[in-house]
Design an enzyme around this catalytic site. Structure first.
Site, mmCIF file in Angstrom:
data_model
loop_
_atom_site.group_PDB
_atom_site.id
_atom_site.type_symbol
_atom_site.label_atom_id
_atom_site.label_comp_id
_atom_site.label_asym_id
_atom_site.label_seq_id
_atom_site.Cartn_x
_atom_site.Cartn_y
_atom_site.Cartn_z
ATOM 1 N N ASP A 153 48.320 20.691 24.475
ATOM 2 C CA ASP A 153 48.031 19.461 23.751
ATOM 3 C C ASP A 153 49.121 18.427 24.014
ATOM 4 O O ASP A 153 49.880 18.544 24.985
ATOM 5 C CB ASP A 153 47.891 19.760 22.250
ATOM 6 C CG ASP A 153 46.766 18.966 21.617
ATOM 7 O OD1 ASP A 153 46.892 17.722 21.541
ATOM 8 O OD2 ASP A 153 45.766 19.574 21.210
ATOM 9 N N HIS A 231 48.349 14.186 17.949
ATOM 10 C CA HIS A 231 47.231 15.129 18.055
ATOM 11 C C HIS A 231 47.703 16.582 18.092
ATOM 12 O O HIS A 231 47.197 17.442 17.365
ATOM 13 C CB HIS A 231 46.428 14.778 19.302
ATOM 14 C CG HIS A 231 45.129 15.493 19.447
ATOM 15 N ND1 HIS A 231 45.027 16.724 20.063
ATOM 16 C CD2 HIS A 231 43.870 15.152 19.084
ATOM 17 C CE1 HIS A 231 43.762 17.105 20.062
ATOM 18 N NE2 HIS A 231 43.034 16.174 19.481
ATOM 19 N N SER A 537 38.277 18.541 17.743
ATOM 20 C CA SER A 537 39.687 18.892 17.957
ATOM 21 C C SER A 537 40.260 19.579 16.738
ATOM 22 O O SER A 537 41.160 20.413 16.844
ATOM 23 C CB SER A 537 40.515 17.637 18.245
ATOM 24 O OG SER A 537 40.338 17.186 19.554
#
Length: 759
Positions: A153, A231, A537
């Protein structure tokens, strides 16, 4: 792909070492020199067993390959910047398109693929999953202790309290070889017994561009494992965050934040193919990958699928996000049969707000706006297309602007132009339960399509429409219908091999509170240590966390056994005892189909003791690839040294020993025979009886044998076959029908969803 407006960051140059979707076709050497032809990053797959003996190492062999391309290549020692030797074999290098074509016909090269771009796909969700701190799977597995989850990520924010290691001993397994790498504003000392690995794989070709690229809100990415986009931090804390009391976002979703497996360890890898290779070599147990963006026609053209084949072959369970292009059919981005594909649902938690219209009608939506006066004055409503030409003071000053799917940047523009509020219309979400909330800096309410239709009717009927926005500044839990499949969650059928059902299951993904870099801006100038995001996600790390608990409790299970346990025990009913619904407008009647929900909503406690599981391995997947008519060289990308197909799957792609069924009845015969083998993973003798649910007027389903008797020892296997016989074709527009095959005993219920396809 389409993305949630909350985090539609394009990862782009950050996630280097991901090859693109187009293979380089073989061609002869060029007779022209392309001096000005730009170089790009390519991944070169090799058959490593074909290395000539006079090269002492693979690196020397690869260097020789590149050097042979041109005098310039021979004199540039930096053309190769990554070597792969675990989940794949080969290297990443800087090449021109012409060099890539010539390299593709070099002996020992299995394929050359161009670098591409991938996109990014709590306080409540663990308890909504049925995870109790005091009993059941959490204490039984010591909260996932000593299981290592690798995240591919955007990096991690090590200072987040979600990554404290209080009460955690060092990793006890000698096979853990994880590294902690220094970089921009990150050094190895920031890791601990929770954050046990942090690595960054920069792309030498993209370094300058990466440093110069900016993200929404002015975020500039770090050249290190440190996360600026947010994220990766959010995803990692969702799966494995330590307990953090008092978590909240501007007073909403307050409570103790914790990951699904709060004592599992975190290893962050900031890249893609190179990261997967390193993670498997380091010794991770689980991989969580909330990335996507490719709709390739073949698995061998998709480098993540190739790399993850190697990861699963090495015993690593891989969870991937389904994507955010729903409710469009065949919109999935991660469909390889060896990975677990996760769609998204809502939680039973909402943030209610109300719009009171001038005619007295009240419309209910959601909002994260904190407003001490509880309600705004009654002012004029202004429908707008919310473009730059509309958002000017002369048009919107003092008015409530009505837009479709407003994002934080649009809200900021409305506020800057003097608007008094925003109403965001979600065209795809039917009700308010599935709405994605956003922390606007001005009064704002989001409405689902049902309430939006009422608002539209009022605006059309009144020449001077007015409204007031009312806020409770609160969080309501347990009152709304959940889980419901999110409208944005990508749907099947599988666009590469439609006889393998995808997604596999769904998990919480809408309005998930988790950790956030406290230097990264939210909407407007505000910052926070937690953020609420919506996307597949967010659902993916929930399943990764559950898989970590199962891995702790069943160290001998393969990745496929873990997936099977999750899939065959998934829930098909919501918290109101009704079939799980689809929140997409127009899709709620009859509930969510397996093309949207897979087998259903993940249930950790039930998955711990599934009774029977469906296992598979490299041989099964190779036979699937052979069934798909892949050439030996194409399969060699997955299995170096592959000599050629000797067997295919009986029954076609649907013959893979998968926990779900897709019966393709589109041929003239209208008959499909599929076989399966189940493995008993519980103790004691047990007899299972098959039960079938199918549209009787359209298809006949026969299971043979109808009873499976197990003597009582673990890992005993039994096989059965299913005959699907079409009675007649369904009416136009009804070419997909659904059912289930269930094996029941006095103790266990093992359910497989079934899709019947006629077109």
């Amino acid at each position: 792909m389409a993305f949630s407006p909350l985090h539609g960051f394009i990862l782009g140059l950050l996630l280097v070492q991901l090859a693109g979707s187009m293979a380089i076709p073989p061609s002869g050497p060029s007779n022209q020199q392309h001096e000005q032809e730009p170089s790009k990053a390519y991944i070169v797959y090799t058959d490593h067993v074909a290395k000539p003996s006079h090269f002492a190492t693979h690196e020397l062999w690869y260097t020789s390959m590149v050097a042979s391309l041109s005098p310039a290549a021979a004199n540039d020692s930096n053309r190769i910047f990554y070597l792969y030797d675990t989940v794949a074999h080969g290297f990443a290098a800087e090449l021109t398109a012409d060099e890539a074509r010539r390299l593709s016909i070099t002996p020992g090269v299995a394929g050359v693929l161009e670098d591409g771009v991938m996109h990014l796909h709590t306080t409540r969700s663990p308890s909504f999953l049925g995870l109790d701190r005091d009993l059941g799977i959490l204490p039984d597995t010591n909260f996932g202790d000593d299981v290592i989850i690798g995240f591919v990520d955007t990096g991690i924010w090590p200072e987040s309290p979600s990554f404290t290691d209080a009460g955690l001993a060092p990793v006890r397994r000698s096979r853990w070889n994880g590294r902690r790498e220094d970089g921009e504003r990150f050094n190895a000392s920031m890791c601990n017994n929770k954050l046990v690995g942090a690595r960054f794989f920069p792309n030498p070709m993209g370094t300058r561009a990466t440093k110069a690229s900016t993200f929404p809100m002015g975020n500039v990415e770090f050249q290190s494992p440190r996360d600026k986009a947010g994220h990766g931090t959010h995803v990692a804390s969702t799966a494995a965050g330590s307990e953090v009391p008092g978590a909240e976002l501007f007073g909403f979703a307050t409570g103790t934040a914790r990951g699904v497996a709060p004592r599992a360890r975190v290893a962050m890898y900031k890249a893609v193919v190179a990261a997967v290779d390193a993670a498997v070599k380091d010794g991770v147990d689980i991989l969580s990958i909330s990335l996507g963006g490719y709709h390739d026609p073949d698995f061998y053209r998709h480098p993540p699928s190739v790399a993850l084949f190697g990861a699963v072959r090495a015993g690593v369970f891989v969870a991937c996000s389904a994507g955010n292009e729903g409710p469009m059919a065949s919109s999935l981005g991660n469909v390889a049969p060896w990975i677990t594909t996760v769609g998204a649902t809502n939680l039973d938690r909402v943030f209610p707000a109300t719009i009171v219209l001038g005619n007295g009608q009240a419309l209910v939506g959601q909002s994260l706006y904190t407003y001490t006066a509880n309600q705004t004055p009654m002012v004029r409503l202004l429908p707008s297309n919310c473009t730059g030409t509309d958002l000017v003071p002369d048009m919107i000053m003092g008015k409530i602007v009505v837009c479709t799917d407003v994002g934080p940047l649009t809200g900021m523009a409305v506020q800057s132009a003097g608007g008094s509020g925003v109403v965001s219309i979600a065209t795809e979400d039917w009700g308010m339960e599935g709405l994605m909330v956003q922390a606007f800096t001005l009064p704002a309410v989001s409405l689902g399509a049902r309430e939006a239709a009422k608002l539209d009717a009022y605006i059309r009927s009144d020449p001077f429409p007015v409204a007031s926005l009312r806020f409770t500044c609160g969080t309501a839990v347990g009152e709304s219908r959940a889980p419901m499949v999110a409208s944005y969650s990508s749907r099947g059928p599988n666009h590469i091999v439609r006889e393998v059902m995808k997604p596999d299951m769904v998990a919480p993904g809408t309005n998930i509170l988790a950790s956030w870099p406290d230097e990264t801006l939210l909407s407007g100038p505000r910052r926070a240590s937690f953020n609420i995001l919506s996307s597949t996600s967010m659902s993916c790390p929930h399943v990764a966390g559950v898989a970590a608990l199962l891995r702790n409790g069943h160290r001998d299970w393969t990745p496929e056994m873990i997936r099977s346990a999750l899939l065959t025990t998934a829930a098909t009913l919501d918290n109101q005892g009704r079939p799980i619904a689809d929140s997409a407008a127009g899709a709620r009647s009859g509930g969510a189909t397996p093309m949207a929900a897979g087998a259903g909503f993940v249930r950790p406690q039930q998955a711990m003791d599934p009774g029977l599981v469906y296992d598979a391995g490299e041989k099964d997947y190779v036979e699937l690839l052979c069934t798909m008519n892949y050439a030996a060289a194409q399969i060699g990308v997955f299995v170096p040294g592959f000599a050629g197909c000797t067997a295919t799957l009986p029954g076609g792609g649907g013959g893979l020993n998968y926990p779900s069924f897709v019966a393709d009845l589109s041929d003239g015969a209208g008959v499909r025979v599929l076989a399966r083998t189940v493995t008993k993973v519980s103790e004691g003798p047990e007899t299972f009886t098959a039960k079938v649910v199918a549209p009787d007027h359209l298809v006949e389903v026969t299971v043979t044998p109808a009873t499976l008797e197990f003597a009582g020892h673990r890992n005993e296997m039994k096989s059965y076959s299913v005959v699907f016989r079409s009675k007649k074709r369904p009416a136009a527009g009804m070419a997909q029908q659904f059912g289930e095959i269930v094996w029941e005993s006095d103790v266990h219920r093992v359910r497989s969803p079934v899709a019947f396809i006629w077109d």
